[in-house]
Enzyme design. Structure first.
Site, PDB file in Angstrom:
ATOM      1  CB  SER A 142      -0.856   0.029   1.272  1.00  0.00           C
ATOM      2  OG  SER A 142      -1.538   1.261   1.402  1.00  0.00           O
ATOM      3  CE1 TYR A 155      -3.865  -1.840   5.626  1.00  0.00           C
ATOM      4  CE2 TYR A 155      -3.505   0.447   4.948  1.00  0.00           C
ATOM      5  CZ  TYR A 155      -3.767  -0.879   4.624  1.00  0.00           C
ATOM      6  OH  TYR A 155      -3.918  -1.248   3.314  1.00  0.00           O
TER       7      TYR A 155
HETATM    8  N1  LIG Z   1      -8.677  -0.429  -1.111  1.00  0.00           N
HETATM    9  C1  LIG Z   1      -7.628   0.305  -0.895  1.00  0.00           C
HETATM   10  O1  LIG Z   1      -7.710   1.550  -0.861  1.00  0.00           O
HETATM   11  C2  LIG Z   1      -6.277  -0.336  -0.712  1.00  0.00           C
HETATM   12  C3  LIG Z   1      -5.146   0.475  -0.873  1.00  0.00           C
HETATM   13  C4  LIG Z   1      -3.900  -0.081  -0.704  1.00  0.00           C
HETATM   14  C5  LIG Z   1      -3.782  -1.422  -0.405  1.00  0.00           C
HETATM   15  N2  LIG Z   1      -4.905  -2.194  -0.238  1.00  0.00           N
HETATM   16  C6  LIG Z   1      -4.700  -3.608   0.088  1.00  0.00           C
HETATM   17  O2  LIG Z   1      -5.316  -4.395  -0.908  1.00  0.00           O
HETATM   18  C7  LIG Z   1      -5.606  -5.682  -0.366  1.00  0.00           C
HETATM   19  C8  LIG Z   1      -7.030  -6.070  -0.765  1.00  0.00           C
HETATM   20  O3  LIG Z   1      -7.932  -5.167  -0.154  1.00  0.00           O
HETATM   21  P1  LIG Z   1      -9.242  -4.621  -0.885  1.00  0.00           P
HETATM   22  O4  LIG Z   1      -9.093  -3.163  -1.028  1.00  0.00           O
HETATM   23  O5  LIG Z   1      -9.556  -5.429  -2.067  1.00  0.00           O
HETATM   24  O6  LIG Z   1     -10.314  -4.836   0.296  1.00  0.00           O
HETATM   25  P2  LIG Z   1     -11.552  -5.841   0.431  1.00  0.00           P
HETATM   26  O7  LIG Z   1     -12.532  -5.622  -0.668  1.00  0.00           O
HETATM   27  O8  LIG Z   1     -12.024  -5.689   1.836  1.00  0.00           O
HETATM   28  O9  LIG Z   1     -10.875  -7.283   0.226  1.00  0.00           O
HETATM   29  C9  LIG Z   1     -10.058  -7.861   1.198  1.00  0.00           C
HETATM   30  C10 LIG Z   1      -9.956  -9.349   0.913  1.00  0.00           C
HETATM   31  O10 LIG Z   1      -9.091  -9.945   1.900  1.00  0.00           O
HETATM   32  C11 LIG Z   1      -9.730 -11.081   2.422  1.00  0.00           C
HETATM   33  N3  LIG Z   1      -9.297 -11.360   3.796  1.00  0.00           N
HETATM   34  C12 LIG Z   1      -9.301 -10.532   4.856  1.00  0.00           C
HETATM   35  N4  LIG Z   1      -8.881 -11.185   5.959  1.00  0.00           N
HETATM   36  C13 LIG Z   1      -8.616 -12.453   5.569  1.00  0.00           C
HETATM   37  C14 LIG Z   1      -8.166 -13.612   6.237  1.00  0.00           C
HETATM   38  N5  LIG Z   1      -7.909 -13.598   7.548  1.00  0.00           N
HETATM   39  N6  LIG Z   1      -7.994 -14.766   5.534  1.00  0.00           N
HETATM   40  C15 LIG Z   1      -8.254 -14.799   4.203  1.00  0.00           C
HETATM   41  N7  LIG Z   1      -8.680 -13.722   3.507  1.00  0.00           N
HETATM   42  C16 LIG Z   1      -8.876 -12.580   4.187  1.00  0.00           C
HETATM   43  C17 LIG Z   1     -11.229 -10.761   2.359  1.00  0.00           C
HETATM   44  O11 LIG Z   1     -11.980 -11.960   2.284  1.00  0.00           O
HETATM   45  P3  LIG Z   1     -12.839 -12.590   3.483  1.00  0.00           P
HETATM   46  O12 LIG Z   1     -13.395 -11.455   4.274  1.00  0.00           O
HETATM   47  O13 LIG Z   1     -13.879 -13.404   2.752  1.00  0.00           O
HETATM   48  O14 LIG Z   1     -11.864 -13.436   4.212  1.00  0.00           O
HETATM   49  C18 LIG Z   1     -11.302 -10.044   1.022  1.00  0.00           C
HETATM   50  O15 LIG Z   1     -11.435 -10.968  -0.024  1.00  0.00           O
HETATM   51  C19 LIG Z   1      -5.372  -5.580   1.131  1.00  0.00           C
HETATM   52  O16 LIG Z   1      -4.111  -6.163   1.427  1.00  0.00           O
HETATM   53  C20 LIG Z   1      -5.328  -4.091   1.376  1.00  0.00           C
HETATM   54  O17 LIG Z   1      -4.559  -3.755   2.496  1.00  0.00           O
HETATM   55  C21 LIG Z   1      -6.154  -1.681  -0.397  1.00  0.00           C
END
Ligand SMILES: NC(=O)c1ccc[n+]([C@@H]2O[C@H](COP(=O)([O-])OP(=O)(O)OC[C@H]3O[C@@H](n4cnc5c(N)ncnc54)[C@H](OP(=O)(O)O)[C@@H]3O)[C@@H](O)[C@H]2O)c1
Length: 257
Positions: A142, A155
């Site tokens: 991130s 975070y």
């Molecule tokens: N959105 C942003 O602005 C942003 C920016 C920078 C980086 N990121 C990073 O991108 C990645 C994906 O996030 P996203 O934005 O796509 O958010 P999201 O829509 O909330 O997706 C997160 C995913 O991670 C899974 N997850 C969470 N805890 C887990 C666990 N204990 N075991 C297995 N799976 C788990 C969730 O699935 P379940 O709940 O079904 O387990 C979900 O599929 C993360 O690492 C986040 O930190 C996001």
């Protein structure tokens, strides 16, 4: 050859599954929400005629990850691309007022979960690469792993950690031919803010008046990195929406009265 994606039930992970599926790749998808990940698997398989295997797995559960790797050793020996995407932010408060349970959720998921999955799969990727496979690890970091922001503390620390682990993987895998990329996205509209703030309306307000990245925008960068020739390793890629110039500087349109 197949692609393993953690956290494939929503957001960036799900978009990566769709994009790799459209590119004809066999997929292994894991997340805690079994129904969601299985429904996605059916959709992708139907749309693109690829094999998609979906499993319930909590990456924080070390024993569950170890058993999963053992139980599916055959299937996992075909993995060439590992996308460590599962992750979350929980809460947004000053360290002095922090919620320790939220800290542990983030550390357990973003760091320990990524390590458990990598510890299980990297030996398989090393073997695969030694047999001529085109292996690649993509860690979703991130911009919070480059710059801190007020109340982002833990975070940010986990994502600084993902950066350190990505750099470490490149060193530890040196000479194996396995590429390691860290993708660091800025604001992307997924379920991320809803998970962080626990409220749909508050989550919506995070993106008010600005155009964030979509999950598909980030997935495209993942596919682009993996799609470079085997001798080219994009080590790090930082991608912000145009409306966001730093972790704290966001251009927003005035709300209409
Ligand atoms: N959105 C942003 O602005 C942003 C920016 C920078 C980086 N990121 C990073 O991108 C990645 C994906 O996030 P996203 O934005 O796509 O958010 P999201 O829509 O909330 O997706 C997160 C995913 O991670 C899974 N997850 C969470 N805890 C887990 C666990 N204990 N075991 C297995 N799976 C788990 C969730 O699935 P379940 O709940 O079904 O387990 C979900 O599929 C993360 O690492 C986040 O930190 C996001």
């Amino acid at each position: 050859m197949s692609v393993f994606i953690s956290g494939a039930s929503s957001g960036i992970g799900a978009a990566c599954a769709r994009a790799f599926g459209a590119a004809g790749k066999e997929l292994v998808l894991v997340a805690r929400r079994k129904d969601r990940v299985q429904a996605l698997a059916r959709d992708v398989a139907k749309a693109h005629g690829v094999q998609v295997h979906a499993f319930q797995l909590d990456v924080r559960d070390r024993k569950a990850v170890e058993s999963f790797i053992e139980e599916h050793a055959g299937l996992l020996s075909a993995v060439e691309v590992l996308v460590n995407n599962a992750g979350l932010a929980a809460g947004l408060s000053a360290i002095q007022a922090g919620n320790v349970d939220e800290w542990e959720r983030m550390i357990d998921t973003n760091l320990k979960g990524l390590l458990y999955v990598s510890r299980g799969l990297l030996p398989k990727l090393i073997e695969k690469s030694a047999r001529g496979g085109n292996c690649h690890v993509v860690n979703i970091g991130s911009v919070a792993g480059r710059w801190t922001y007020p109340n982002g503390n833990v975070y940010c620390a986990t994502k600084f950690g993902v950066r350190a682990l990505s750099e470490s993987m490149r060193l530890d895998l040196h000479g194996t031919g396995i590429r390691v990329t860290e993708i660091a996205p800025g604001m992307a509209e997924t379920e991320f803010s809803e998970v962080r703030l626990g409220d749909k309306e508050k989550a919506k307000a995070v993106y008010a008046g600005m155009r964030p990245l979509s999950a598909e925008d980030v997935a495209e960068t993942v596919l682009w990195c993996v799609g470079r020739p085997k001798h080219v390793n994009i080590q790090e890629l930082v991608v912000f929406p145009t409306d966001q110039s730093s972790v704290t500087l966001v251009k927003r349109a005035e709300a209409k009265a």
